[in-house]
Design an enzyme around this catalytic site. Structure first.
Site, PDB file in Angstrom:
ATOM      1  N   CYS A 235       0.853  -1.191   0.000  1.00 33.23           N
ATOM      2  CA  CYS A 235       0.000   0.000   0.000  1.00 33.23           C
ATOM      3  C   CYS A 235       0.893   1.246   0.000  1.00 33.23           C
ATOM      4  O   CYS A 235       1.953   1.255   0.616  1.00 33.23           O
ATOM      5  CB  CYS A 235      -0.941   0.092   1.192  1.00 33.23           C
TER       6      CYS A 235
ATOM      7  N   TRP B  26      -2.841  -2.922  -1.626  1.00 28.39           N
ATOM      8  CA  TRP B  26      -2.544  -4.348  -1.760  1.00 28.39           C
ATOM      9  C   TRP B  26      -3.342  -5.003  -0.637  1.00 28.39           C
ATOM     10  O   TRP B  26      -3.035  -4.821   0.545  1.00 28.39           O
ATOM     11  CB  TRP B  26      -1.051  -4.591  -1.588  1.00 28.39           C
TER      12      TRP B  26
ATOM     13  N   GLY C  65      -0.265  -0.267   6.313  1.00 24.00           N
ATOM     14  CA  GLY C  65       0.122  -1.027   7.504  1.00 24.00           C
ATOM     15  C   GLY C  65      -1.027  -1.903   7.964  1.00 24.00           C
ATOM     16  O   GLY C  65      -1.981  -2.142   7.211  1.00 24.00           O
TER      17      GLY C  65
ATOM     18  N   GLU D 159      17.303 -18.344  -7.604  1.00 24.94           N
ATOM     19  CA  GLU D 159      16.873 -17.014  -8.041  1.00 24.94           C
ATOM     20  C   GLU D 159      16.227 -17.086  -9.437  1.00 24.94           C
ATOM     21  O   GLU D 159      15.219 -16.427  -9.702  1.00 24.94           O
ATOM     22  CB  GLU D 159      18.083 -16.055  -8.011  1.00 24.94           C
TER      23      GLU D 159
ATOM     24  N   LYS E  57      12.426 -15.927 -10.247  1.00 22.80           N
ATOM     25  CA  LYS E  57      12.108 -14.913 -11.272  1.00 22.80           C
ATOM     26  C   LYS E  57      11.083 -15.474 -12.244  1.00 22.80           C
ATOM     27  O   LYS E  57      10.117 -14.808 -12.603  1.00 22.80           O
ATOM     28  CB  LYS E  57      13.352 -14.481 -12.063  1.00 22.80           C
TER      29      LYS E  57
ATOM     30  N   HIS F 218      17.721 -37.852  -5.923  1.00 26.02           N
ATOM     31  CA  HIS F 218      17.073 -38.170  -4.641  1.00 26.02           C
ATOM     32  C   HIS F 218      15.583 -37.840  -4.664  1.00 26.02           C
ATOM     33  O   HIS F 218      14.959 -37.736  -3.618  1.00 26.02           O
ATOM     34  CB  HIS F 218      17.770 -37.428  -3.500  1.00 26.02           C
TER      35      HIS F 218
ATOM     36  N   LYS G 179       5.745  -4.773  -4.285  1.00 29.16           N
ATOM     37  CA  LYS G 179       7.196  -4.705  -4.129  1.00 29.16           C
ATOM     38  C   LYS G 179       7.646  -4.671  -2.677  1.00 29.16           C
ATOM     39  O   LYS G 179       8.613  -5.294  -2.302  1.00 29.16           O
ATOM     40  CB  LYS G 179       7.724  -3.474  -4.862  1.00 29.16           C
TER      41      LYS G 179
END
Ligand code: F6R
Length: 614
Positions: free
Chosen positions: A2, A76, A102, A486, A490, A509, A609
């Protein structure tokens, strides 16, 4: 998560222009709905829309909303679904309007208390308790908005950055901060507030960062009153921001992620400068660092997501170059287990945003257990993590706006490598020859990254194949295993293709059962001491009909030799910094696969983000 904005503008400016521009720049913080409230003809005029800020902007334009004072929010969702009634601002009795970033943790108790007082709730959000609570205090305190916000905030547990305006007060706005970022900025006879400097930089560079617990009464052009968490009058410095507007614009690129991938040679060079110009000296990390680095006997790194993968990579450097035992832990896990604290252990937090709640809380937890020493590696100046850490070294990636982290990751790695060499040097483990070699490798890094970027057309061709897949496996060994992790992260976050990463030796395995002709297997296979082992692992995939996509380098003798093996050669192997160079191809693969699938590269579904919730 937010973003909030607000402003008291001068008579010749419509506040809506700033609110919508600022919210668009904060959309990376959340983008499922947005709204503004503006004081217009003595009434609070509110516009809210589900979807992107542009939808809300068009609606505000159609309704002819204008005024000098207003607040805005991009959301968000946490409490309550993505609906217009849950979008901010929240208004109580047409009198008080609030935007909030928050979480109010005790909102259920507050909601019951306010219901008993006769307040009715229209949304499922935690924020609505703020608007009603402030209105209640406003009416109890003779219409003093500042006192009302202070009194209301005393009741809230959790994290918040809020901006509040009142229908019968066209001159003032009140803001408060606890645990979420908030700044106040001043133009000529104008005041702006925002979660992040990017929202205000097109309007002014004069920025004042509030501290946790601050409550401020604002008018056009100045603070009227500012108190800290104890209610004492305080002043907060107004600084001139050096952020450039161009760094926040797309320029010639189609996406911020594309721009940020291509900025890496510059970002890495800027970040490396501290070591290349100043040397690998502890002072780079803060004035107490020489003493702290002498005292510590081990390191624990706490981080989330991509930042966690940079921590995993650095463990190899810290243990091999500096010989310092290093433990890496996901921040959200660390804070909820029985931990054996060690006051001689340095706690390192890594974060692009510097405000990831899980990482922040993990740091506080470590400090509460008696960990004395902390270092933050962060990309955002003045954010919560560096402010709460003893030592700090900022990455110089510049603003990262695409939700998928790219240049933050590679610049974090540069700092972590610099830390390993610094500690190694301090403890007599890095000879002059070794130091010269490390320095040279760091100097050449930007050039190697540029060469890796030149592989884009070949990688884009691979992406056409990936776009048709529903799953992918990523393999790596040793220090390249975190790069495989990573790469998988992505790919999944921006293409929605399921991807998993394994240390190549683990294949047999279990995960080998997944391999068939439909499963692309990406392998990070540079020419290092483990290449022969990785070759054997690749044979295991080929023998089961799996299709291999191998990133090896110009030094490697790996030829593949079978039809379903594709090879791209990255630049000459750059020794100890090879993981940084090998990150570029996996970023490009995810980016081009997302393009081919038509997903929203910069704002993938369900994500934001800056993750300021648990
Ligand atoms: C992935 C990504 C996230 C972040 C994570 C931590 O591309 O961006 O996994 O790395 O949310 O964020 P910071 O680094 O801001 O603490």
């Amino acid at each position: 998560m937010c973003g909030i904005v607000g402003a008291i503008r001068s008579a010749n400016h419509n506040v809506v222009e700033f609110l919508t521009d600022g919210l668009k720049r904060l959309e990376y913080r959340g983008y499922d709905s947005s709204g503004i409230a503006v004081l217009m003809d003595g009434k609070i005029k509110r516009v809210r829309r589900v979807g992107r800020v542009a939808n809300m902007e068009a609606a505000a334009h159609d309704k002819g909303v204008s005024g000098q004072i207003g607040i805005g929010h991009t959301r968000w969702a946490t409490h309550g679904g993505v609906t217009e009634p849950n979008a901010h601002p929240h208004i109580s009795g047409d009198k008080i309007a609030v935007v909030h970033n928050g979480i109010i943790e005790n909102f259920e108790a507050e909601r019951s208390r306010l219901r008993e007082l006769g307040y009715e709730f229209e949304s499922q959000t935690d924020t609505e308790v703020i608007s009603h609570s402030v209105r209640h205090e406003y009416e109890q305190n003779g219409g003093d908005l500042f006192v009302a916000v202070q009194a209301a905030c005393k009741r809230f547990h959790g994290a918040y950055a809020i901006a509040v305006m009142a229908q019968d007060n066209s001159q003032n706005m009140v803001v408060a901060r606890m645990g979420c970022p908030l700044l106040v900025a001043f133009g000529e006879g104008e005041t702006f507030i925002a979660s992040d400097v990017s929202a205000v930089i097109a309007f002014t560079r004069q920025i004042s960062y509030l501290e946790d617990g601050d409550v401020a009464l604002l008018q056009a052009g100045s603070f009227v009153k500012l108190v800290n968490k104890n209610g004492e009058d305080v002043q907060r410095e107004v600084k001139t921001s050096g952020l450039s507007l161009a760094s926040l614009e797309l320029g010639a690129y189609n996406h911020f992620m594309q721009k940020e991938i291509h900025e890496q040679p510059r970002a890495v060079a800027d970040t490396a400068e501290v070591f290349l110009d100043g040397g690998f000296i502890p002072e780079n990390f803060g004035k107490n660092a020489p003493q702290v680095f002498q005292e510590i006997d081990s390191i624990k790194i706490l981080a989330c997501g991509t930042s966690y993968y940079s921590a995993l990579t650095s463990k190899y450097w810290l243990e091999s170059i500096a010989k310092i035992p290093t433990d890496v832990e996901i921040a959200s896990e660390y804070r909820y287990r029985d931990v054996i604290a060690n006051p001689k252990q340095l706690i390192i937090t890594i974060s692009q945003s510097g405000e990831t709640l899980d990482t922040m809380e993990a740091l506080k937890f470590a400090q509460s257990l008696g960990h004395k020493h902390s270092l933050s590696i962060c990309n955002v100046m003045e954010s919560a993590l560096p402010r709460n850490s003893e030592l700090v070294l900022y990455t110089r990636a510049g603003a990262e706006i695409g939700v998928a982290s790219t240049k933050a990751f590679t610049t974090q790695l540069v700092v972590l490598f610099g830390l390993a060499v610094t500690l190694g040097r301090m403890h007599g483990l890095v000879s002059d020859e070794k130091l010269a070699a490390y320095t040279q490798e760091l100097r050449e890094l930007s050039g190697s990254i540029q060469h890796a970027l030149n592989l884009e057309p070949q990688i884009a061709a691979w992406a056409q194949k990936f776009a048709k897949k529903s799953s992918a496996l990523f393999l790596g060994r040793g220090i390249h295993y975190p790069i495989a992790l990573e790469g998988a992260l992505k790919l999944k976050e921006i293409t929605y293709i399921h991807a998993e990463a394994y240390p190549a030796g683990e294949l047999k395995h279990g995960p080998l059962a997944l391999v068939d002709e439909n499963m692309p297997v990406v392998v990070i296979a540079p020419h290092d001491g483990l290449l022969d082992k990785v070759k054997a692992n690749m044979q295991e995939v080929s023998a089961r009909g799996g299709e291999l996509f191998v990133f090896t380098d110009l030094d490697s003798d790996y030829e593949g030799g079978v039809d379903n093996i594709h090879i791209i050669r990255t630049p000459r192997h750059v020794g100890v910094l090879s993981p940084i160079v090998h990150t570029i191809p996996v970023q490009l693969l995810a980016y081009h696969t997302a393009l081919a699938r038509g997903t929203d590269v910069d704002k993938p579904r369900n994500l934001a983000k800056s993750v300021t919730v648990e």
